[in-house]
Design a protein around this motif. Structure first.
Motif, mmCIF file in Angstrom:
data_model
loop_
_atom_site.group_PDB
_atom_site.id
_atom_site.type_symbol
_atom_site.label_atom_id
_atom_site.label_comp_id
_atom_site.label_asym_id
_atom_site.label_seq_id
_atom_site.Cartn_x
_atom_site.Cartn_y
_atom_site.Cartn_z
ATOM 1 N N ARG A 108 -6.421 -5.702 -6.333
ATOM 2 C CA ARG A 108 -6.620 -4.403 -5.664
ATOM 3 C C ARG A 108 -5.289 -3.653 -5.726
ATOM 4 O O ARG A 108 -4.270 -4.188 -5.257
ATOM 5 N N TYR B 190 -11.715 6.342 5.819
ATOM 6 C CA TYR B 190 -12.434 5.102 5.463
ATOM 7 C C TYR B 190 -13.906 5.296 5.778
ATOM 8 O O TYR B 190 -14.255 6.013 6.724
ATOM 9 N N GLU C 293 -3.893 -1.466 -3.928
ATOM 10 C CA GLU C 293 -3.208 -1.318 -2.633
ATOM 11 C C GLU C 293 -2.589 -2.630 -2.160
ATOM 12 O O GLU C 293 -1.783 -2.629 -1.232
ATOM 13 N N SER C 294 -2.996 -3.737 -2.790
ATOM 14 C CA SER C 294 -2.464 -5.060 -2.418
ATOM 15 C C SER C 294 -2.194 -5.855 -3.681
ATOM 16 O O SER C 294 -2.348 -7.082 -3.702
ATOM 17 N N ASP D 35 -12.454 -7.930 5.253
ATOM 18 C CA ASP D 35 -11.453 -8.485 4.352
ATOM 19 C C ASP D 35 -10.291 -8.981 5.188
ATOM 20 O O ASP D 35 -9.585 -8.165 5.760
ATOM 21 N N PRO E 242 -7.961 6.470 10.311
ATOM 22 C CA PRO E 242 -7.893 5.393 11.302
ATOM 23 C C PRO E 242 -6.532 5.336 11.997
ATOM 24 O O PRO E 242 -6.441 5.135 13.203
ATOM 25 N N ARG F 244 -0.914 2.700 8.686
ATOM 26 C CA ARG F 244 -0.906 2.602 7.216
ATOM 27 C C ARG F 244 -2.206 3.136 6.611
ATOM 28 O O ARG F 244 -2.296 3.391 5.419
ATOM 29 N N PHE F 245 -3.213 3.306 7.427
ATOM 30 C CA PHE F 245 -4.482 3.833 6.909
ATOM 31 C C PHE F 245 -4.472 5.352 7.032
ATOM 32 O O PHE F 245 -4.941 5.928 8.011
ATOM 33 N N ASP G 182 -15.434 3.021 9.065
ATOM 34 C CA ASP G 182 -14.696 3.452 10.253
ATOM 35 C C ASP G 182 -15.254 4.777 10.774
ATOM 36 O O ASP G 182 -15.283 5.026 11.986
ATOM 37 N N LYS H 296 0.823 -1.217 0.000
ATOM 38 C CA LYS H 296 0.000 0.000 0.000
ATOM 39 C C LYS H 296 0.858 1.268 0.000
ATOM 40 O O LYS H 296 0.477 2.286 -0.591
ATOM 41 N N ARG I 7 -15.497 0.585 -5.414
ATOM 42 C CA ARG I 7 -16.343 -0.098 -4.424
ATOM 43 C C ARG I 7 -16.660 0.831 -3.259
ATOM 44 O O ARG I 7 -15.977 1.835 -3.038
ATOM 45 N N PHE J 55 -6.234 4.144 17.258
ATOM 46 C CA PHE J 55 -6.845 3.688 16.032
ATOM 47 C C PHE J 55 -8.285 4.139 16.050
ATOM 48 O O PHE J 55 -9.024 3.826 17.007
HETATM 49 O O1 LIG Z 1 -9.577 0.448 9.101
HETATM 50 C C1 LIG Z 1 -9.600 0.619 7.728
HETATM 51 C C2 LIG Z 1 -9.981 -0.644 6.999
HETATM 52 O O2 LIG Z 1 -8.902 -1.580 7.167
HETATM 53 C C3 LIG Z 1 -9.071 -2.873 6.596
HETATM 54 O O3 LIG Z 1 -9.287 -2.868 5.225
HETATM 55 C C4 LIG Z 1 -8.546 -1.958 4.422
HETATM 56 O O4 LIG Z 1 -7.319 -2.519 4.018
HETATM 57 C C5 LIG Z 1 -7.325 -3.429 2.930
HETATM 58 C C6 LIG Z 1 -5.895 -3.809 2.597
HETATM 59 O O5 LIG Z 1 -5.053 -2.716 2.472
HETATM 60 C C7 LIG Z 1 -8.080 -2.835 1.732
HETATM 61 O O6 LIG Z 1 -8.091 -3.678 0.639
HETATM 62 C C8 LIG Z 1 -9.501 -2.533 2.179
HETATM 63 O O7 LIG Z 1 -10.281 -2.081 1.112
HETATM 64 C C9 LIG Z 1 -9.405 -1.484 3.254
HETATM 65 O O8 LIG Z 1 -10.681 -1.104 3.679
HETATM 66 C C10 LIG Z 1 -10.315 -3.484 7.236
HETATM 67 O O9 LIG Z 1 -10.515 -4.802 6.816
HETATM 68 C C11 LIG Z 1 -11.537 -2.617 6.936
HETATM 69 O O10 LIG Z 1 -12.666 -3.163 7.586
HETATM 70 C C12 LIG Z 1 -11.300 -1.235 7.526
HETATM 71 O O11 LIG Z 1 -12.354 -0.378 7.168
#
Ligand SMILES: OC[C@H]1O[C@H](O[C@H]2O[C@H](CO)[C@@H](O)[C@H](O)[C@H]2O)[C@H](O)[C@@H](O)[C@@H]1O
Length: 567
Positions: free
Chosen positions: A284, A169, A286-287, A320, A161, A164-165, A172, A47, A217, A543
């Motif tokens: 994706r 979101y 980011e991944s 996820d 959050p 790394r976030f 969240d 990411k 999405r 967080f």
């Molecule tokens: O707290 C933020 C989010 O963190 C997780 O998901 C996020 O990271 C994934 C991998 O980088 C990404 O593909 C996903 O779309 C992101 O939302 C967590 O699983 C989420 O529930 C949360 O909102």
């Protein structure tokens, strides 16, 4: 955007819609791939690379990268790639700048009046102060030249959050707002809603997150619940008026095209329900390196695309990843999220219908209120007919039939997923269900027997798969919705079970904070004071939603002078 109007995913081939990403995102995925190969790090975070901002312009960087690859004969040196990145990119996170929240004060008037214990009060004030660490605004550079950045130019200040976030979101934000309301930071809470409304105006729905790579999405739709929560505290009619058109647009997004499925029940009655369905069939961004590897054994192009869509749709669910979405757990390649009608998503949309009805009514728009009240009654019936399992006393996800592309599909009891997940209890959060005392008793007893209730909170599932949305992880949002559902019922017993879960959760958050000096994204519900793990990235701190839920719980239940806080 062409969103097809059918069950477009009734085989393993991929025919669904795709929203293209930007050339910058595609380029950054190439840099990400090169970085994985070249740096060979154990804790490689893909990411990071799609969060980089360009220093100069796109074509200079792309040209520089192609030249570097050519000169290195495709095998880049660590120094060569590091030099290239330093020359062409700003560090990840530079696109968002720290900003003091306008309404932050170290100890707000009337803060958590029911918290009597001085140790807990002191900690709660520290958690409250964390809003300053998570507060950001989009940098002026992004507003001036958005094409150099993957961050989206949101108009107002934001809460991230954490770790790394580095961006907003969607789901969240609901728990961030609940915490901000406990912190009396109403203006910051409203700014978050304004940003999400902006996303709806721009894209037609709230994105998973405010990055160019999240435009294909959404995430669990909780904007109406955010507006409702803020209105209940502030009575701000202007916010309600501003939100309603956006909420109607968002409702349309979830209730049309690929997200909508019709099921015919045993009495031949048709019900419309909804599912997650990402408009994407590639890794994706980011991944990207992770998804490419996961799909490496799938040779058929269409099946690969189908797998990528399931991965992105699982991300849309917020869970996820989880065995909940797998046909053959714990095999990730069997993710089949688009073939599932999820209990929680439909509970959120019921909540959206009730919230819109309520908000329309306060603005005097009775016909919209009536319309949404009717829609909510139909959905309540649908939830009962399709998801409710009286024997288990839980609402169960429903597997769509893959063998038929015909709609409506006919309901079959064997298509209910009998595995126990915390999501099987989420409908309790909705007033239509927690106002029914005998239903609450049944569901609460089922929860108590389910195996989900653990020493330090509610487990996400009963399967230890190594995925983060499974056992033994506990997540703040799931604790909060179930506790709030039980706590709002008329049953004294349910309220005491709710308080017991909240106390366990507060204790583990406290112990974890004392041990590590930080709040965590998820916790291990087996061990008080331990954070969670699993999944594709290292455990994150900060967080947002964990802070929000602790503050909301402390506001609701307080903490008596003589109750012990340690594990
Ligand atoms: O707290 C933020 C989010 O963190 C997780 O998901 C996020 O990271 C994934 C991998 O980088 C990404 O593909 C996903 O779309 C992101 O939302 C967590 O699983 C989420 O529930 C949360 O909102």
């Amino acid at each position: 955007m062409a969103i097809t109007e059918s069950l477009s995913n009734c085989s393993s081939s991929d025919t669904g819609p795709v929203i293209p990403t930007t050339p910058l995102v595609t380029f950054l995925e190439r840099v990400q791939e090169a970085a994985l190969k070249t740096f060979n790090e154990t804790n490689f975070d893909p990411k990071l690379y799609v969060d980089l901002s360009l220093k100069l312009d796109f074509s200079t960087a792309e040209k520089g990268f192609d030249e570097l690859r050519k000169s290195a004969n495709a095998y880049l040196s660590v120094e060569g790639l590091k030099g290239f990145i330093e020359k062409h990119f700003e560090g990840a996170g530079n696109d968002m700048v720290y900003v003091q929240p306008v309404d932050f004060v170290p100890e707000p008037e009337g803060f958590l009046p029911k918290v009597e214990n001085p140790e807990v009060r002191a900690w709660a004030l520290e958690v409250h102060a964390l809003w300053k660490n998570l507060s950001r605004k989009v940098s002026d550079e992004v507003h001036k030249r958005p094409e150099l950045h993957t961050i989206l130019p949101l108009p107002e200040q934001v809460m991230i959050p954490g770790s790394r976030f580095r961006e907003v979101y969607y789901w969240d934000s609901y728990w961030v707002i609940r915490g901000l309301l406990a912190s009396k930071m109403h203006e910051t809470a409203k700014a978050i809603v304004t940003n999400l409304i902006y996303l709806i105006e721009e894209y037609g729905y709230v994105l998973n997150g405010a990055r160019a790579y999240y435009t294909n999405r959404s995430q669990p739709p909780l904007l109406s619940a955010m507006v409702h929560a803020i209105y209940s505290r502030t009575g701000d009619m202007q916010l309600v008026r501003k939100s309603l058109p956006a909420l109607l647009k968002e409702y349309h997004f979830w209730n049309s095209g690929i997200h909508k499925v019709t099921i015919q029940d045993a009495q031949s009655c048709n019900h419309t329900l909804n599912r997650y369905y990402a408009m994407w069939n590639k890794p994706r961004p980011e991944s990207s390196t992770i998804d490419t590897k996961s799909a490496s054994n799938i040779s058929n192009v269409s099946e690969k695309q189908h797998f990528y869509r399931e991965v992105a749709s699982s991300a849309e669910s917020g869970w996820d990843f989880s065995t909940r979405w797998m046909r053959n757990p714990p095999d990730l390649t069997t993710l089949a999220t688009t073939s599932i009608l999820p209990v929680d998503l439909n509970a959120y949309i019921l909540r959206m219908e009730l919230d819109i009805a309520f908000l329309a009514k306060v603005t005097g728009d009775n016909s919209t209120a009536e319309h949404f009240l009717k829609a909510s009654q139909a959905r309540k019936e649908a939830i009962k007919s399709v998801f409710w399992n009286a024997e288990m006393g839980q609402w169960l996800d429903y597997w769509l039939n893959d063998s038929t592309c015909q709609e409506p599909q006919t309901w079959e009891a064997c298509n209910q997923n009998k595995n126990v997940f915390a999501s099987n209890f989420i409908p309790l959060w909705i007033e239509s269900f927690h106002s029914d005392k005998s239903l609450v008793k049944k569901v609460m007893e089922s929860l108590q027997k389910s195996g989900l209730l653990r020493a330090a909170g509610i487990a996400t599932s009963l399967t230890n798969s190594g995925e983060q949305w499974d056992f033994p992880n506990g997540w703040a949002p799931l604790q909060h919705m179930i506790v709030e559902g039980l706590g709002r019922s008329e049953s004294k017993k349910a309220r005491s079970v709710a308080e017991d879960i909240a106390v366990r959760w507060i204790r583990t958050n406290y112990a974890g904070y004392k041990k590590t000096g930080t709040m965590h994204e998820k916790y291990d519900v087996e061990k008080c004071g331990e954070f969670g793990g699993g999944g594709e990235y290292v455990p994150q701190t900060g967080f947002g939603w964990s802070n929000g839920v602790v503050l909301a719980f402390l506001e609701e239940f307080g903490w008596p002078q003589d109750r012990k806080i340690g594990c």
